[in-house]
Design an enzyme around this catalytic site. Structure first.
Site, PDB file in Angstrom:
ATOM      1  N   ASP A  52       0.841  -1.200   0.000  1.00 33.95           N
ATOM      2  CA  ASP A  52       0.000   0.000   0.000  1.00 33.95           C
ATOM      3  C   ASP A  52       0.880   1.257   0.000  1.00 33.95           C
ATOM      4  O   ASP A  52       2.076   1.200   0.328  1.00 33.95           O
ATOM      5  CB  ASP A  52      -0.872  -0.045   1.266  1.00 33.95           C
ATOM      6  CG  ASP A  52      -2.154   0.761   1.155  1.00 33.95           C
ATOM      7  OD1 ASP A  52      -2.286   1.561   0.215  1.00 33.95           O
ATOM      8  OD2 ASP A  52      -3.020   0.602   2.049  1.00 33.95           O
TER       9      ASP A  52
ATOM     10  N   ASP B  33     -10.969   1.503  -2.776  1.00 32.17           N
ATOM     11  CA  ASP B  33     -11.517   1.261  -1.439  1.00 32.17           C
ATOM     12  C   ASP B  33     -13.039   1.295  -1.457  1.00 32.17           C
ATOM     13  O   ASP B  33     -13.675   0.964  -0.460  1.00 32.17           O
ATOM     14  CB  ASP B  33     -10.996   2.314  -0.448  1.00 32.17           C
ATOM     15  CG  ASP B  33      -9.613   1.952   0.064  1.00 32.17           C
ATOM     16  OD1 ASP B  33      -9.198   0.792  -0.107  1.00 32.17           O
ATOM     17  OD2 ASP B  33      -8.945   2.836   0.625  1.00 32.17           O
TER      18      ASP B  33
HETATM   19  C1  DGJ Z   1      -5.812   1.813   2.033  1.00 25.50           C
HETATM   20  C2  DGJ Z   1      -6.189   0.532   1.346  1.00 25.50           C
HETATM   21  O1  DGJ Z   1      -6.747   0.784   0.097  1.00 25.50           O
HETATM   22  C3  DGJ Z   1      -7.161  -0.216   2.246  1.00 25.50           C
HETATM   23  O2  DGJ Z   1      -7.637  -1.370   1.602  1.00 25.50           O
HETATM   24  C4  DGJ Z   1      -6.480  -0.545   3.532  1.00 25.50           C
HETATM   25  O3  DGJ Z   1      -5.415  -1.421   3.285  1.00 25.50           O
HETATM   26  C5  DGJ Z   1      -5.988   0.724   4.207  1.00 25.50           C
HETATM   27  N1  DGJ Z   1      -5.188   1.520   3.322  1.00 25.50           N
HETATM   28  C6  DGJ Z   1      -5.201   0.375   5.437  1.00 25.50           C
HETATM   29  O4  DGJ Z   1      -4.644   1.479   6.019  1.00 25.50           O
END
Ligand code: DGJ
Length: 697
Positions: free
Chosen positions: A452, A520
């Site tokens: 990430d 997300d």
């Molecule tokens: C952003 C990601 O897109 C989410 O799926 C998750 O992993 C969060 N960060 C965690 O902080």
């Protein structure tokens, strides 16, 4: 058949793909000019096309044709791909041909400046099985004493043939709304698409398609390009008043400069270009084929059904909670269990702990081993979330190395999501990052990393370092190197690219990862649009798609479990809900739907994808793999009394018969193509269906 042909008398090069061709020639002034990008032609036809290159419109427009790498110099006033400043202040370039090399499908044309010791190599590469042309540029400072400053260094300039109109297709968005497809008339102007964030970004994706305004999903010529780069980038589309449309693109955004020391060279990232007929659908299928055959490392592998803890737990992860989720996930048929954020350091919220990559002892008293073993005992693979490029100021890492982050003298360090960006252009920070990742993967035999990156660059400086702008390139290259090294040392490791959802999806990151966390936003209604845009370039086998809880955390929309599954089944299926709160009935239904996904996933992940559009809000996908067809159709909302008519399939053998593998019903192909497949949609909003058909011959 060689893919690269050369005509020595006319000094013209022709690259040929299965159904497309590209030609360039050397002009009298030493520049390489564009000749052709379109339908297949012979070398003789290319010579004729080269001779017909339109002359300059008047003596007010002194340069005829478009250079393959536009520069500043002479009567050139369009956006330059390459902009240099020599140490004496001279900026313009004047070329002298310095030879060419052909190595298989790779053509390199070398140009030297007529006065200054600077060499530029234009690279062209075509694979025999694809119409995609890969291009990049190398700039080498051959001066033994003086540096040269690059004010812009794009990968390539692209030129499309003259048409009365030009239309641009591109992707826009933001966090939770990535990959929104837009189509717009190209104005007579310079149109800039860019990311200044140090990441590919949610807001624009470095892919564009150009057509003459008449292309449809199934018909028409489309010219499209995609940049293989995961940092800042810029594409400038130029439609000039005399009717030409060209574009230039590459890494970095405006205002950055890079200094090449004596003897130093800079290679740009690759930009890939595709000419296709058969509309936007055919362009997407050609891109999907290219990504599979020439970008991904494990295209033949079937991606596992994963579970991810993020929406269920947020930062509240601990051994017992994760084990409870793992038990439920395994009972549903999940194959890979991924623990998301919150397992390390003091990371109980987004305020602290990022950078301290040791399991939180209060949450995992004896480390990660018990959880990893339990996940494996349950028959699943084990994956972990990491965010290697970032640090919370409230962390031991930052307290020990405050100078390791991007920062500038006399400027604030802007925090976003309470974090800062590690400067991985620094060899010490990059080495440290690689070593903790390597230790983590080795120690727990990690199968999967979700990599990430949750914030863009700000104050992107490196005080005391000579060429500060270089870090915009060097950081991304360091990320690539760390990923490449990890994958070389751990051949079974698979990586998911993520940047706060879909902020880092591009051909560069896909060359060293296996899938992308698309967004997300897991609301299935919103996802239909997000997935539609994502699929313009990227194939289903890299598109992470989870089924989460209802109401959705982002939109508060309530949708049936079946609809959520049917939308997520169009990609790499994952489950992201709080399974401990799902009813027995929901768990049973979910297990059945996961089993169905496993039946269809070879077709979805390895097949050919066709986008379908029905009446009203009905849209769908058809996937074809050998004799197997899978149809997913979604109808998010319906007007009173409206029942969508049968959905016409896009890929059908009209002479054949097809059997519905569920109901046993048979359909003549001609009927599926012309009248359509009658859909058994449940009543109301959020209706969806899945049909498996077999071609019976
Ligand atoms: C952003 C990601 O897109 C989410 O799926 C998750 O992993 C969060 N960060 C965690 O902080």
């Amino acid at each position: 058949m060689p893919t690269v042909l050369f005509h020595p008398d006319h000094r013209l090069w022709l690259l040929r793909g299965p159904t497309a061709a590209y030609a360039v020639r050397l002009a009298e002034d030493g520049a390489v000019r564009h000749v052709h990008w379109g339908a297949p032609i012979t070398l003789d036809q290319a010579v004729q096309a080269g001779e017909r290159t339109s002359p300059a419109a008047s003596s007010f427009e002194a340069v005829a044709g478009v250079d393959e790498l536009t520069v500043e110099g002479g009567a050139r006033f369009g956006p330059p791909s390459l902009l240099v400043r020599f140490s004496d202040g001279t900026r313009a370039l004047q070329w002298r041909y310095a030879g060419h090399d052909v190595d298989g499908g790779h053509l390199s044309i070398h140009l030297d400046d007529q006065h200054y010791p600077l060499r530029v190599t234009l690279h062209y590469h075509m694979h025999p099985d694809s119409d995609v042309l890969e291009r990049w540029t190398t700039v080498r400072n051959l001066d033994a004493h003086h540096p040269v400053t690059l004010l812009r260094c794009d990968s390539a300039t692209w030129t499309v043939p003259g048409r009365p109109h030009y239309r641009l297709s591109h992707l826009v968005g933001g966090w939770n709304s990535e990959f929104q497809l837009r189509r717009t008339e190209i104005p007579v102007a310079e149109t800039v698409l860019t990311s200044r964030r140090g990441m590919t970004s949610h807001h624009a994706n470095p892919w564009i398609a150009v057509d003459d305004g008449t292309a449809t999903e199934e018909h028409g010529e489309v010219w499209s390009t995609a940049l293989a780069w995961s940092g800042s980038w810029r594409i400038t589309v130029h439609r000039d008043p005399v009717g030409r449309t060209t574009w230039t693109g590459g890494f970095g955004h405006e205002g950055l400069t890079w200094t090449l020391a004596p003897g130093e060279a800079l290679d740009t990232p690759t930009v890939a270009g595709l000419y296709s007929v058969g509309g936007f659908g055919s362009a997407s299928r050609a891109w999907h084929g290219y990504v599979r055959r020439h970008v991904l490392s494990h295209p033949d592998e079937t991606r596992p059904v994963l579970y991810n803890s993020w929406e269920a737990t947020g930062f509240d992860v601990d051994e017992a909670g994760q084990m409870a989720l793992a038990a439920r996930a395994a009972s549903l048929g999940v194959e890979l269990f991924v623990m998301d954020d919150g397992w390390f350091g003091a990371r109980s919220s987004e305020h602290a702990g990022l950078g301290d990559w040791v399991p939180n002892p209060a949450r995992f008293p004896t480390g990660l081993r018990p959880l990893a073993s339990e996940v494996r005992r349950l028959g699943m693979r084990f994956g972990l979330w990491v965010e290697p490029e970032m640090v919370n100021p409230d962390s031991d890492l930052y307290r020990a190395h405050p100078d390791w982050v991007l920062h500038m003298a006399n400027r604030d360090r802007t925090e976003m999501r309470h974090q800062l960006v590690l400067n991985l252009a620094r060899p010490d920070a990059a080495e440290w990052t690689h070593s903790w990742l390597d230790r983590l993967v080795s120690k727990h035999d990690i199968d999967f990393l979700k990599w990430d990156a949750n914030r863009p660059f700000t104050e992107a400086g490196w005080p005391g370092h000579g060429d500060p702008d270089r870090l915009w390139i060097a950081h991304t290259r360091a990320v690539y190197q760390i990923m490449d090294r990890l994958r070389a040392d751990h051949p079974d490791l698979r990586i998911e690219a993520c940047a706060g959802g879909g902020g880092r999806a591009d051909l560069g990151v896909l060359a060293r990862t296996d899938q992308v966390w698309t967004s997300d936003n897991t609301d299935p209604v919103d996802r239909i649009g997000i997935q539609h845009g994502f699929g313009q370039l990227y194939p289903a086998q890299v598109m992470g798609a989870w089924v989460t809880d209802s109401p959705n955390v982002a939109t508060a929309r309530r949708t049936p479990l079946r609809f959520r599954f049917h939308v997520a089944m169009a990609g790499v299926l994952g489950i992201g809900g709080d399974l401990t709160a799902w009813t027995e009935e929901e768990l049973t239904e979910a297990a059945g739907l996961i089993a169905t996904y496993k039946l269809i996933r070879p077709v979805v992940q390895h097949g050919t994808a066709y986008r379908l559009r029905g009446d009203g809000t009905l849209t769908g996908m058809q996937y074809v793999h050998g004799d197997d067809h899978v149809l997913l159709a979604w109808c998010p909302t319906r007007r009173f009394g409206h029942q969508p008519p049968p959905l016409r399939l896009a890929s059908v053998d009209v002479a054949a018969t097809y059997r519905d593998l569920e109901s046993g019903a048979t359909y003549p192909g001609a009927l599926l193509r012309h009248a359509g497949l009658p859909l058994d949609l449940p009543p109301g909003d959020h209706a969806s269906t899945l049909v498996r058909l077999r071609h019976l011959g």
